[in-house]
Design an enzyme around this catalytic site. Structure first.
Site, short mmCIF file in Angstrom:
data_model
loop_
_atom_site.label_atom_id
_atom_site.label_comp_id
_atom_site.label_asym_id
_atom_site.label_seq_id
_atom_site.Cartn_x
_atom_site.Cartn_y
_atom_site.Cartn_z
N GLU A 1 56.39 26.59 41.96
CA GLU A 1 55.98 27.85 42.56
C GLU A 1 56.19 27.80 44.09
OE1 GLU A 1 52.17 28.96 41.19
OE2 GLU A 1 52.23 30.90 42.21
N ARG B 1 51.73 13.09 30.62
CA ARG B 1 51.20 13.26 29.26
C ARG B 1 52.30 13.18 28.21
NH1 ARG B 1 48.08 16.42 32.74
NH2 ARG B 1 49.52 18.15 32.55
#
Ligand code: AMP
Length: 176
Positions: A96, A59
């Site tokens: 993560e 994006r």
């Protein structure tokens, strides 16, 4: 409320439970919203003599290309590993679970070029920090980083500030 904020769609539990996904495709799809977002993301940097925008896949390409056009500068893509066709330099960053790598063409940025980092959203700042390191390794000088959205609870802006990088965002959302 900030008009642009009403154009961002929130999708709960995507891509996994507990994440509120802030979907900018609804903002990009609105002609006035897209134009205003580009203007406002570029505004602090119009007199910053930016040589190139470094946009983060994917994006960050859409927003970054339009911002580069507005600033009258070049565009450098920072891509996921294995996507760029020429010789690359890469930078690892922690997710993560596990690690990922972003890459840039080794000759995309010359020493002392003034670079603006662009992405749609900053969360933990891990991706943007990797972008900062890549640009700095190639000798570029970072004039700032601009995002449509900041998630301040995740500390990304503070993480960039620790590198002396000023972070600009059009809106914030609480939480993850
Ligand atoms: P981070 O490295 O944690 O700052 O994550 C930033 C990157 O992950 C950006 O490229 C974002 O597009 C994406 N991202 C992280 N969290 C979200 C979220 N809640 N909604 C939409 N995109 C996100």
């Amino acid at each position: 409320m900030n008009h642009l904020k009403t154009l961002v769609r929130t999708i709960p539990d995507y891509p996994k439970k507990g994440i509120m996904f802030r979907d900018v495709t609804t903002l990009l799809g609105n002609a006035q919203g897209f134009k205003a977002a580009i203007e406002q993301m570029a505004a602090p940097f119009t007199r910053a003599n930016v040589d190139a925008v470094a946009g983060i896949e994917a994006r960050g390409f859409i927003l970054g290309g339009a911002i580069a056009d507005r600033l009258g500068c070049g565009f450098v893509p920072l891509r996921k590993k294995g996507k760029l066709p020429w010789k690359t330099i890469g930078q690892e960053y922690t997710l993560e679970y596990g690690v990922d790598i972003i890459e840039m063409h080794e000759d995309a940025i010359r020493r002392d070029e003034r670079i603006l980092i662009v992405d749609d959203l900053i969360a933990t700042g891990g991706t943007a920090e990797a972008a900062v390191k890549l640009v700095q390794r190639s000798g570029g000088e970072i004039v700032g980083a601009t995002f449509a959205i900041d998630l301040p609870d995740l500390g990304g802006a503070r993480r960039l500030a620790a590198h002396g990088i000023k972070c600009h965002a059009l809106m914030t959302f609480e939480g993850h």
